[in-house]
Design a protein around this motif. Sequence first.
Motif, PDB file in Angstrom:
ATOM      1  N   ARG A   1      15.899 -15.638  19.254  1.00 32.43           N
ATOM      2  CA  ARG A   1      15.665 -16.283  17.965  1.00 32.43           C
ATOM      3  C   ARG A   1      14.251 -16.864  17.986  1.00 32.43           C
ATOM      4  O   ARG A   1      13.884 -17.559  18.938  1.00 32.43           O
ATOM      5  CB  ARG A   1      16.678 -17.397  17.724  1.00 32.43           C
ATOM      6  CG  ARG A   1      16.450 -18.118  16.406  1.00 32.43           C
ATOM      7  CD  ARG A   1      17.605 -18.988  16.035  1.00 32.43           C
ATOM      8  NE  ARG A   1      17.723 -20.143  16.913  1.00 32.43           N
ATOM      9  CZ  ARG A   1      18.830 -20.889  17.008  1.00 32.43           C
ATOM     10  NH1 ARG A   1      19.891 -20.580  16.310  1.00 32.43           N
ATOM     11  NH2 ARG A   1      18.864 -21.922  17.816  1.00 32.43           N
TER      12      ARG A   1
ATOM     13  N   ARG B   1      25.103 -15.501  25.843  1.00 37.20           N
ATOM     14  CA  ARG B   1      26.509 -15.579  25.464  1.00 37.20           C
ATOM     15  C   ARG B   1      27.047 -17.001  25.570  1.00 37.20           C
ATOM     16  O   ARG B   1      27.792 -17.454  24.723  1.00 37.20           O
ATOM     17  CB  ARG B   1      27.308 -14.662  26.394  1.00 37.20           C
ATOM     18  CG  ARG B   1      28.473 -13.945  25.766  1.00 37.20           C
ATOM     19  CD  ARG B   1      28.947 -12.845  26.695  1.00 37.20           C
ATOM     20  NE  ARG B   1      28.914 -13.305  28.086  1.00 37.20           N
ATOM     21  CZ  ARG B   1      29.993 -13.649  28.784  1.00 37.20           C
ATOM     22  NH1 ARG B   1      31.168 -13.568  28.249  1.00 37.20           N
ATOM     23  NH2 ARG B   1      29.871 -14.059  30.036  1.00 37.20           N
ATOM     24  N   ASP B   2      26.665 -17.702  26.627  1.00 34.69           N
ATOM     25  CA  ASP B   2      27.238 -19.036  26.840  1.00 34.69           C
ATOM     26  C   ASP B   2      26.170 -20.103  27.050  1.00 34.69           C
ATOM     27  O   ASP B   2      26.462 -21.203  27.496  1.00 34.69           O
ATOM     28  CB  ASP B   2      28.200 -19.019  28.037  1.00 34.69           C
ATOM     29  CG  ASP B   2      27.482 -18.671  29.320  1.00 34.69           C
ATOM     30  OD1 ASP B   2      26.293 -18.301  29.267  1.00 34.69           O
ATOM     31  OD2 ASP B   2      28.114 -18.776  30.396  1.00 34.69           O
ATOM     32  N   ARG B   3      24.919 -19.782  26.773  1.00 37.21           N
ATOM     33  CA  ARG B   3      23.888 -20.825  26.880  1.00 37.21           C
ATOM     34  C   ARG B   3      22.615 -20.368  26.171  1.00 37.21           C
ATOM     35  O   ARG B   3      22.447 -19.174  25.901  1.00 37.21           O
ATOM     36  CB  ARG B   3      23.602 -21.165  28.340  1.00 37.21           C
ATOM     37  CG  ARG B   3      22.922 -20.091  29.101  1.00 37.21           C
ATOM     38  CD  ARG B   3      22.991 -20.305  30.612  1.00 37.21           C
ATOM     39  NE  ARG B   3      22.648 -19.057  31.258  1.00 37.21           N
ATOM     40  CZ  ARG B   3      21.407 -18.707  31.565  1.00 37.21           C
ATOM     41  NH1 ARG B   3      20.415 -19.531  31.347  1.00 37.21           N
ATOM     42  NH2 ARG B   3      21.158 -17.526  32.101  1.00 37.21           N
ATOM     43  N   TYR B   4      21.770 -21.337  25.897  1.00 33.21           N
ATOM     44  CA  TYR B   4      20.481 -21.057  25.260  1.00 33.21           C
ATOM     45  C   TYR B   4      19.370 -21.277  26.285  1.00 33.21           C
ATOM     46  O   TYR B   4      19.491 -22.109  27.173  1.00 33.21           O
ATOM     47  CB  TYR B   4      20.238 -22.006  24.081  1.00 33.21           C
ATOM     48  CG  TYR B   4      21.158 -21.802  22.901  1.00 33.21           C
ATOM     49  CD1 TYR B   4      22.012 -20.702  22.818  1.00 33.21           C
ATOM     50  CD2 TYR B   4      21.167 -22.720  21.854  1.00 33.21           C
ATOM     51  CE1 TYR B   4      22.842 -20.527  21.715  1.00 33.21           C
ATOM     52  CE2 TYR B   4      21.995 -22.551  20.756  1.00 33.21           C
ATOM     53  CZ  TYR B   4      22.836 -21.454  20.692  1.00 33.21           C
ATOM     54  OH  TYR B   4      23.647 -21.293  19.608  1.00 33.21           O
ATOM     55  N   GLU B   5      18.292 -20.517  26.100  1.00 25.81           N
ATOM     56  CA  GLU B   5      17.171 -20.678  27.023  1.00 25.81           C
ATOM     57  C   GLU B   5      15.874 -20.674  26.226  1.00 25.81           C
ATOM     58  O   GLU B   5      15.559 -19.690  25.564  1.00 25.81           O
ATOM     59  CB  GLU B   5      17.191 -19.518  28.016  1.00 25.81           C
ATOM     60  CG  GLU B   5      16.515 -19.804  29.318  1.00 25.81           C
ATOM     61  CD  GLU B   5      16.631 -18.601  30.253  1.00 25.81           C
ATOM     62  OE1 GLU B   5      17.722 -18.401  30.835  1.00 25.81           O
ATOM     63  OE2 GLU B   5      15.640 -17.851  30.350  1.00 25.81           O
ATOM     64  N   VAL B   6      15.160 -21.773  26.309  1.00 27.73           N
ATOM     65  CA  VAL B   6      13.887 -21.891  25.603  1.00 27.73           C
ATOM     66  C   VAL B   6      12.842 -21.034  26.311  1.00 27.73           C
ATOM     67  O   VAL B   6      12.724 -21.078  27.524  1.00 27.73           O
ATOM     68  CB  VAL B   6      13.440 -23.372  25.576  1.00 27.73           C
ATOM     69  CG1 VAL B   6      12.039 -23.507  24.998  1.00 27.73           C
ATOM     70  CG2 VAL B   6      14.444 -24.219  24.799  1.00 27.73           C
TER      71      VAL B   6
ATOM     72  N   ASN C   1       7.980 -19.670  18.449  1.00 24.76           N
ATOM     73  CA  ASN C   1       8.772 -20.439  19.422  1.00 24.76           C
ATOM     74  C   ASN C   1      10.087 -19.696  19.666  1.00 24.76           C
ATOM     75  O   ASN C   1      11.029 -19.844  18.900  1.00 24.76           O
ATOM     76  CB  ASN C   1       9.093 -21.835  18.877  1.00 24.76           C
ATOM     77  CG  ASN C   1       7.844 -22.666  18.710  1.00 24.76           C
ATOM     78  OD1 ASN C   1       7.227 -23.086  19.678  1.00 24.76           O
ATOM     79  ND2 ASN C   1       7.444 -22.871  17.468  1.00 24.76           N
TER      80      ASN C   1
ATOM     81  N   SER D   1      13.656 -18.546  21.483  1.00 25.55           N
ATOM     82  CA  SER D   1      14.751 -18.998  22.352  1.00 25.55           C
ATOM     83  C   SER D   1      15.675 -17.821  22.585  1.00 25.55           C
ATOM     84  O   SER D   1      15.961 -17.069  21.661  1.00 25.55           O
ATOM     85  CB  SER D   1      15.590 -20.080  21.687  1.00 25.55           C
ATOM     86  OG  SER D   1      14.796 -21.117  21.228  1.00 25.55           O
TER      87      SER D   1
ATOM     88  N   ARG E   1       2.286 -25.026  23.426  1.00 26.18           N
ATOM     89  CA  ARG E   1       3.456 -25.546  22.728  1.00 26.18           C
ATOM     90  C   ARG E   1       3.037 -26.512  21.626  1.00 26.18           C
ATOM     91  O   ARG E   1       1.904 -26.988  21.615  1.00 26.18           O
ATOM     92  CB  ARG E   1       4.271 -26.357  23.748  1.00 26.18           C
ATOM     93  CG  ARG E   1       5.639 -25.926  23.867  1.00 26.18           C
ATOM     94  CD  ARG E   1       6.501 -26.553  24.891  1.00 26.18           C
ATOM     95  NE  ARG E   1       7.302 -25.447  25.353  1.00 26.18           N
ATOM     96  CZ  ARG E   1       8.136 -24.768  24.578  1.00 26.18           C
ATOM     97  NH1 ARG E   1       8.336 -25.108  23.328  1.00 26.18           N
ATOM     98  NH2 ARG E   1       8.772 -23.730  25.047  1.00 26.18           N
ATOM     99  N   GLN E   2       3.947 -26.830  20.733  1.00 23.66           N
ATOM    100  CA  GLN E   2       3.756 -27.880  19.725  1.00 23.66           C
ATOM    101  C   GLN E   2       2.637 -27.577  18.727  1.00 23.66           C
ATOM    102  O   GLN E   2       1.979 -28.483  18.233  1.00 23.66           O
ATOM    103  CB  GLN E   2       3.504 -29.238  20.402  1.00 23.66           C
ATOM    104  CG  GLN E   2       4.696 -29.693  21.246  1.00 23.66           C
ATOM    105  CD  GLN E   2       4.437 -30.962  22.022  1.00 23.66           C
ATOM    106  OE1 GLN E   2       3.410 -31.069  22.682  1.00 23.66           O
ATOM    107  NE2 GLN E   2       5.363 -31.908  21.954  1.00 23.66           N
TER     108      GLN E   2
END
Lengths: 370, 538
Positions: A109, A136-141, A130, A132, A167-168
């Motif tokens: 995403r 399936r069971d977690r998000y990772e930036v 940005n 991410s 970043r930012q």
Amino acid sequence: MRKHLHRYSRLGVAALAMLPLLLAGCATAPRDYMAIANRPNQVSLIDLEDRKVLRTCPLPGRFGAGTLQMSPDKRTAYVLTNQFENIYGVDLDTCEITFSAIQSEGNTRIKTTAAFAVSQDGTELYVHQNPSLLLRDRYEVQEPRLAVYRIADGLKAKPVRTYSAPRQVIVMQTGNDGTLYLGGSDIYAMDAATGKYTLKLASRSRQEPRYSQRDVLSIWPLGQQSGEFIRMYTAQRFADETRKPETAELMWGYERIDLATGEATTGDFGPLDVVLFSGMTRPHHPNEMFGALSQLQKFDIAKQQLVKSVDLGHSYYCVNFSSDGSKVYLAGTYNDIAIYDADTLEKLGNIQLPGGDQSLATAQVFPRTP
Amino acid sequence: MKKAHIWPALCLALMPFLPAQANEALLRHNCGACHADPANPEAPLSRISEQRKSPEGWEMTLHRMQTIHGVQLSDPDGKSDSAGVLFQLLKHLSDTHGLAPAETVGLRYTLERRHNTVDIPEDAEYAVMCTRCHSNARVALQRRTEPEWRNLIHFHLAQFPTTEYQIGGRDREWFPIAIERTLPMLAAAFPLQTAEWEAWQKAAKPALAGRWRVTGRMAGKGDFNGVMTATAGNADSYSVALVGEFSGGEPLEMEGDSVVYTGFEWRGNLRADAAGDKEQYLQVLEASADGSALTGRMFPFDHPERGIDLQARRDDGTPRLLAVSPAYLKRGTTATLTVSGSALSGAPLLGAGLTVNRIVSRDADRVVLEVTAAADAPTGARTIGVGKASLPAALTVFSTVERVEVSPAYTVGRVGGKEGSQPEVQGRFEAIAWTNGPDGTPGTADDLRIGPVKAQWSVAPWNEKAAKDRDIEFAGSIDKDSGIFAPAAAGPNPARKQSTNNAGNLKVIATVGEGESAVRGEGQLLVTVQRWINPPLW
């Protein structure tokens, strides 16, 4: 130095104003238009002289952020929408969607805060991404990046180059020489051909003995009407280097890149009495800084003084100007545009938009032939 | 705007008992599609077994699985509906991956919905990193492995990208700091495995059926005195009846159920249909390890600010003295005191300088006395007894109120109450009286706390801006006797400058006594807009 600024911005605006006229080769004089997005999810072209909404074009997906940048020929509006994910190019004369950057793909995403810009020649779109990973069971930036899209790729555009980016980063703009300016914790200048970037204007990293750390919240890429890329900061200014809190004054300041020369300037422009969301200098009056939220305020930059402040009927997030600098256009928040006299700050009228709130949308004002 | 989601009660109607194995099967059935981890036979469901939290913490996670990840809870046997399955999973997860009582010390304010609590962690960087959007307790009431704390940080930024652009985010490298500094701190301070949890898992869990003597206090209504009866059902559930009255005379009679999570987290769901009060009350009580006490708070579901602080002691036939109401007596005056306890018998023992004029009434639960304090009665907090039962610091004898403290000193009220909006949040205040102690100086260690006293209440602008914007005319009004502030309606008000809403910044003034000798105390009430998301843990 200010004189210098003045001259360049005048030239910049004059040249821009001439361009469509020359290209079109027709007799009609250029006039000012505004492009603005609002809910449910649409973009409107407004004739500012007639104060009339000429056309409203629907956009795909859900609304937000509504950040908008114009193509150099002022025919196509690029709008960040679908919850900060997609950028569409819309021909404002036909409502045809001619370009789309659908950023999210598969389980990645990608969101863009308000940071994208169009190249000077209108062939490339630069987007701060940005990403991410939605597993399936977690998000990772993921690490942020700068993606370059070829506008000629139209509805199937995919990034043709990507570079690592800080970043930012919230807003971006391209200078006349093609340099890409990234407004993040500091302002960076990037060579869009190589992705190399350098510090252009220190903001958060600035160490000034008499000042607190600066705070910047700028989510509106504004300033083209004055030939600038500009953000406002707030900071506490202390009497001396001992930084005694009781001597602190809250100040407004600007961080400005001259789009024509690339010159970076920064400094206080007045005391902070009320919160303002966006601001820019007045075309042809580089010493006048305007800002708005619940008030419209005008500052004398050299004197660092508030010249005038008027209460607004409701809040407006986004400031802009007519090409001649005589009128202020306030947009954002609800669903109308307010027009003020830039000399007196008298209210001149409103333009009602069809549909709902503009929320965080950016209004761009530009001269072109009809 | 749509009405915010009402969080499901932690206790629903009494549920059928499921053996542990069946619960594991229910988890696999509902969660396995995304969380199955066949590669790890130790923890066959990823993530779920690597964290521990309060029942409310689990409620929030399960709610998120439903709202963000579209989980539809179902029972493979078709016996329970989705609410039943939710309850079943909450119970199971809280029991097997909950917190030990010791791990909730100092953090129960969020479980008890004491939204005025100020809890600013000492670690200033962590305070801004993690407690600017929610309470410190939301964090500190969890235990996780290091990878799980890391996953949580990633979830935050991926789900709420504005985290790094808001105030407290954009002033720093939010994400690198979270990973490099906050994460190791969290992993060390709140690890999955702890000695407390080891011990609690092994400990025998108390049965909580029986007769409970309940004392407490509610701002605006006074001291509470009553009896709660708990009758055991299956699977750690009880049916509950609570009967009592406030010192102002108002009766309270409620019935309902409760469920005990993790062996000590009592969550009651009570209603007072009889009194025409259809409001549903939630009881959040902590059972002591020996099962002799229940402590916490109960409040209407929609109005956590209208809470009653509760202490319940099991009535096991032992003479016990629990409270005296009022808990203070002025020298040279006569007052009626209610001494509450259980199995009370024998003579009242009040100590030097106090005379019992008569016993107004008495039974095993309470003894009502008319008492006169001599003009020279020794001041200070003293032990009160009835027969074999006694309670230290049960009554404070004082000479004059020298100082008044408004409690809470700072609170947030919220406009609301109109159709389609959130219920309003009242301000509820108490005037706490003090003497300055022998040294005559306020704020020193020898000051004597008298307790909550009757006051006359009023509001004033907090500062110049509030005066200019005429906040006191718009934000709402305070009842001069009860100290209850009723906020105004939500939405824009055309009578206000720029049609702004009815927010306001007010000084809340309590005046105790009259004329020359009147003493005033001040607190601050910020009336602000509604909060649209009201999760169980702030």
